[in-house]
Design a protein around this motif. Sequence first.
Motif, mmCIF file in Angstrom:
data_model
loop_
_atom_site.group_PDB
_atom_site.id
_atom_site.type_symbol
_atom_site.label_atom_id
_atom_site.label_comp_id
_atom_site.label_asym_id
_atom_site.label_seq_id
_atom_site.Cartn_x
_atom_site.Cartn_y
_atom_site.Cartn_z
ATOM 1 N N HIS A 22 0.848 -1.192 0.000
ATOM 2 C CA HIS A 22 0.000 0.000 0.000
ATOM 3 C C HIS A 22 0.888 1.248 0.000
ATOM 4 O O HIS A 22 1.912 1.303 0.677
ATOM 5 C CB HIS A 22 -0.921 0.001 1.219
ATOM 6 N N PHE A 23 0.483 2.241 -0.757
ATOM 7 C CA PHE A 23 1.272 3.450 -0.927
ATOM 8 C C PHE A 23 1.062 4.398 0.260
ATOM 9 O O PHE A 23 0.086 4.282 1.007
ATOM 10 C CB PHE A 23 0.894 4.139 -2.239
ATOM 11 N N LYS A 24 2.002 5.331 0.402
ATOM 12 C CA LYS A 24 1.956 6.319 1.480
ATOM 13 C C LYS A 24 2.023 7.702 0.843
ATOM 14 O O LYS A 24 3.110 8.196 0.526
ATOM 15 C CB LYS A 24 3.112 6.096 2.460
ATOM 16 N N PHE A 25 0.873 8.314 0.662
ATOM 17 C CA PHE A 25 0.784 9.550 -0.114
ATOM 18 C C PHE A 25 0.956 10.790 0.769
ATOM 19 O O PHE A 25 0.625 10.786 1.954
ATOM 20 C CB PHE A 25 -0.553 9.628 -0.842
ATOM 21 N N GLU A 26 1.465 11.843 0.147
ATOM 22 C CA GLU A 26 1.583 13.148 0.780
ATOM 23 C C GLU A 26 0.772 14.147 -0.040
ATOM 24 O O GLU A 26 0.951 14.256 -1.263
ATOM 25 C CB GLU A 26 3.044 13.589 0.848
ATOM 26 N N LEU A 27 -0.105 14.885 0.623
ATOM 27 C CA LEU A 27 -0.957 15.853 -0.075
ATOM 28 C C LEU A 27 -0.122 16.954 -0.725
ATOM 29 O O LEU A 27 0.921 17.360 -0.207
ATOM 30 C CB LEU A 27 -1.944 16.481 0.902
ATOM 31 N N GLY A 28 -0.604 17.436 -1.884
ATOM 32 C CA GLY A 28 0.020 18.577 -2.538
ATOM 33 C C GLY A 28 1.319 18.267 -3.239
ATOM 34 O O GLY A 28 2.135 19.172 -3.445
ATOM 35 N N THR A 29 1.523 17.016 -3.622
ATOM 36 C CA THR A 29 2.791 16.631 -4.246
ATOM 37 C C THR A 29 2.543 15.866 -5.542
ATOM 38 O O THR A 29 1.498 15.243 -5.745
ATOM 39 C CB THR A 29 3.630 15.748 -3.305
ATOM 40 N N SER A 30 3.557 15.916 -6.410
ATOM 41 C CA SER A 30 3.496 15.187 -7.679
ATOM 42 C C SER A 30 4.922 14.954 -8.158
ATOM 43 O O SER A 30 5.879 15.116 -7.385
ATOM 44 C CB SER A 30 2.689 15.990 -8.715
ATOM 45 N N PHE A 31 5.097 14.592 -9.436
ATOM 46 C CA PHE A 31 6.410 14.373 -10.023
ATOM 47 C C PHE A 31 6.594 15.265 -11.234
ATOM 48 O O PHE A 31 5.638 15.550 -11.967
ATOM 49 C CB PHE A 31 6.587 12.905 -10.444
ATOM 50 N N HIS A 32 7.830 15.711 -11.443
ATOM 51 C CA HIS A 32 8.122 16.506 -12.625
ATOM 52 C C HIS A 32 8.127 15.572 -13.841
ATOM 53 O O HIS A 32 8.839 14.564 -13.848
ATOM 54 C CB HIS A 32 9.478 17.190 -12.481
ATOM 55 N N PRO A 33 7.350 15.886 -14.867
ATOM 56 C CA PRO A 33 7.253 14.958 -16.002
ATOM 57 C C PRO A 33 8.558 14.753 -16.757
ATOM 58 O O PRO A 33 8.742 13.716 -17.386
ATOM 59 C CB PRO A 33 6.184 15.607 -16.896
ATOM 60 N N GLU A 34 9.480 15.729 -16.692
ATOM 61 C CA GLU A 34 10.723 15.588 -17.442
ATOM 62 C C GLU A 34 11.833 14.914 -16.652
ATOM 63 O O GLU A 34 12.728 14.296 -17.222
ATOM 64 C CB GLU A 34 11.201 16.967 -17.905
ATOM 65 N N THR A 35 11.804 15.022 -15.320
ATOM 66 C CA THR A 35 12.882 14.451 -14.495
ATOM 67 C C THR A 35 12.427 13.309 -13.601
ATOM 68 O O THR A 35 13.262 12.535 -13.133
ATOM 69 C CB THR A 35 13.483 15.549 -13.598
ATOM 70 N N GLY A 36 11.129 13.227 -13.332
ATOM 71 C CA GLY A 36 10.626 12.240 -12.386
ATOM 72 C C GLY A 36 10.833 12.607 -10.938
ATOM 73 O O GLY A 36 10.508 11.832 -10.034
ATOM 74 N N PHE A 37 11.359 13.821 -10.661
ATOM 75 C CA PHE A 37 11.613 14.250 -9.292
ATOM 76 C C PHE A 37 10.309 14.549 -8.557
ATOM 77 O O PHE A 37 9.346 15.054 -9.141
ATOM 78 C CB PHE A 37 12.493 15.497 -9.269
ATOM 79 N N PHE A 38 10.310 14.273 -7.269
ATOM 80 C CA PHE A 38 9.204 14.569 -6.375
ATOM 81 C C PHE A 38 9.104 16.077 -6.191
ATOM 82 O O PHE A 38 10.111 16.749 -5.961
ATOM 83 C CB PHE A 38 9.479 13.891 -5.044
ATOM 84 N N GLU A 39 7.878 16.622 -6.309
ATOM 85 C CA GLU A 39 7.677 18.065 -6.204
ATOM 86 C C GLU A 39 6.504 18.369 -5.281
ATOM 87 O O GLU A 39 5.536 17.613 -5.210
ATOM 88 C CB GLU A 39 7.368 18.672 -7.575
ATOM 89 N N ALA A 138 -9.217 7.291 1.502
ATOM 90 C CA ALA A 138 -9.983 6.579 0.477
ATOM 91 C C ALA A 138 -9.066 5.862 -0.509
ATOM 92 O O ALA A 138 -9.309 4.710 -0.886
ATOM 93 C CB ALA A 138 -10.893 7.562 -0.262
ATOM 94 N N VAL A 139 -7.994 6.532 -0.919
ATOM 95 C CA VAL A 139 -7.086 5.928 -1.893
ATOM 96 C C VAL A 139 -6.266 4.811 -1.255
ATOM 97 O O VAL A 139 -6.011 3.764 -1.865
ATOM 98 C CB VAL A 139 -6.160 6.996 -2.510
ATOM 99 N N THR A 140 -5.861 5.001 -0.025
ATOM 100 C CA THR A 140 -5.075 3.969 0.658
ATOM 101 C C THR A 140 -5.867 2.669 0.770
ATOM 102 O O THR A 140 -5.310 1.569 0.615
ATOM 103 C CB THR A 140 -4.662 4.445 2.061
ATOM 104 N N GLU A 141 -7.158 2.797 1.006
ATOM 105 C CA GLU A 141 -7.995 1.595 1.117
ATOM 106 C C GLU A 141 -8.247 0.943 -0.233
ATOM 107 O O GLU A 141 -8.368 -0.275 -0.319
ATOM 108 C CB GLU A 141 -9.338 1.964 1.766
ATOM 109 N N GLY A 142 -8.307 1.753 -1.304
ATOM 110 C CA GLY A 142 -8.731 1.215 -2.596
ATOM 111 C C GLY A 142 -7.635 1.062 -3.623
ATOM 112 O O GLY A 142 -7.919 0.725 -4.775
ATOM 113 N N MET A 143 -6.374 1.271 -3.239
ATOM 114 C CA MET A 143 -5.293 1.226 -4.223
ATOM 115 C C MET A 143 -4.097 0.472 -3.641
ATOM 116 O O MET A 143 -3.768 0.607 -2.463
ATOM 117 C CB MET A 143 -4.882 2.651 -4.606
ATOM 118 N N ALA A 144 -3.439 -0.325 -4.477
ATOM 119 C CA ALA A 144 -2.294 -1.103 -3.998
ATOM 120 C C ALA A 144 -1.449 -1.553 -5.180
ATOM 121 O O ALA A 144 -1.878 -1.518 -6.339
ATOM 122 C CB ALA A 144 -2.765 -2.311 -3.205
ATOM 123 N N LEU A 145 -0.243 -1.981 -4.853
ATOM 124 C CA LEU A 145 0.645 -2.628 -5.808
ATOM 125 C C LEU A 145 0.706 -4.109 -5.446
ATOM 126 O O LEU A 145 1.008 -4.469 -4.311
ATOM 127 C CB LEU A 145 2.053 -2.012 -5.722
#
Length: 452
Positions: A22-39, A138-145
């Motif tokens: 199960h993933f551990k998400f942080e609000l207000g974050t994403s990845f840069h599409p060109e570098t893959g860096f966490f933003e 909601a996402v933690t309960e319904g999403m997984a790898l």
Amino acid sequence: MLRTFLQNIRNTILKRQNEVVHFKFELGTSFHPETGFFEKEHPECMADFRFYQVSRGDRVICRNSAYRYGIASFGAEIEERLIYTYCYQEEENWSAYLGDFEPDCLKSGNSAVLQDGWIRIAVKRVDGAALTCEDINAVTEGMALIRRRQTYKEKDYFKQEIEQTIQAVNEKREQDSLVFGLMADSHYVINGGWEDSIANLQAVNRKAPFDAMIHLGDLTDGMVPLAITREYAVKVMEDLHSLKVPVYLTLGNHDSNYFRSNPEWLNEKEQSFLYLGKEEPWYYVDFEKQKLRCLFLHSFNHREKIRYGFSMEEVEWVKQVLAQTPDAYRVLVFAHVPLLPEMHFWTKEIRNSKEMLEALEEYVQQGGKILAYIHGHNHADQIYYGKRFPIVSIGCAKCEDFKDKKPEGAVTYDRKMKTLTQELWDVMIVNGKKDEIEFIRFGAGEDRRILC
């Protein structure tokens, strides 16, 4: 009936082979599409900083139709600059971004992983609204790898070195010798080879058992969010404890999580608790049968004007411990940072170096025996005989190959991933009767023997 029975067996086998993450998400974050860096600064999105190792055919499952997700994929290729120049990758990741994260083209439902490597996940609401803590739940309960369990595969290029190291240790071990696994500066990173290091340590330890494992600090690079550093450090320590022998650590400058002014740093008490399970960052261990006392020192504080070195409180503690050491005992001193400023490239001063040296040398003058002061940090091998005891530098366990930024007299070696030279650590044998130490090198470098 038979078909159902066989299907149940297959399902049981699959469950054993797979694991659900199960993933551990942080609000207000994403990845840069060109570098893959966490933003940060992405209120419409949430992402997980972590890199999850995957195999082709693993699946990402999303059962909540209110959300869509994007995958950033990473492969096994390593940028040469990370190994052949003085460089630390800012996210402690040595896998190569494949450029596939598209924040405006997200997935829904389930999707299969297309190749071996690592992935990161980011999530948005379908309606585009800003996310809240309720969305994380909601996402933690319904999403997984769902992925196959990772199993280590032995490498042919290590096999001969494993057998030769086992043979050398068993030949040199005497009845009252102490045998230590010894490494410095593992600097755990994604795709950096740590899994090989621990597997090789385990292989040697099985047939040439260690009495203890010693790590001289810098378990990680100390550049990422504190929660991630904790996870990486715990992984390294758990792997070391898998050897089923006592593990003794010294704290390195990167272990404070302050490298490159990381704002999420640990103070000395916090480091002591996390890495050592102790109140103070210095301590000693006795091996009574061999009459050996080992001191483990603390040698970095980024809040001091001179960051590298020792507090006077620690110097006084060393004096007290040495004064109370039984007459028949010999002493080994371990630290991350070298004792002498002339053995340190990065600064011209080591805080309270003179006072610490005087405390150790005075003990020798009064009849005590210090076998050696052994340290890491320089990412190079060196033996210095200019004081009343040898000072021994241990090379870098992480695979790196650059010859500059080293103190005069230090030695480094050619290193290359996916070869024997990827590895660098020692088996240290302390003879129970003679004042000598054997360092049997695994990987890049040479065996060394010092007369104390």
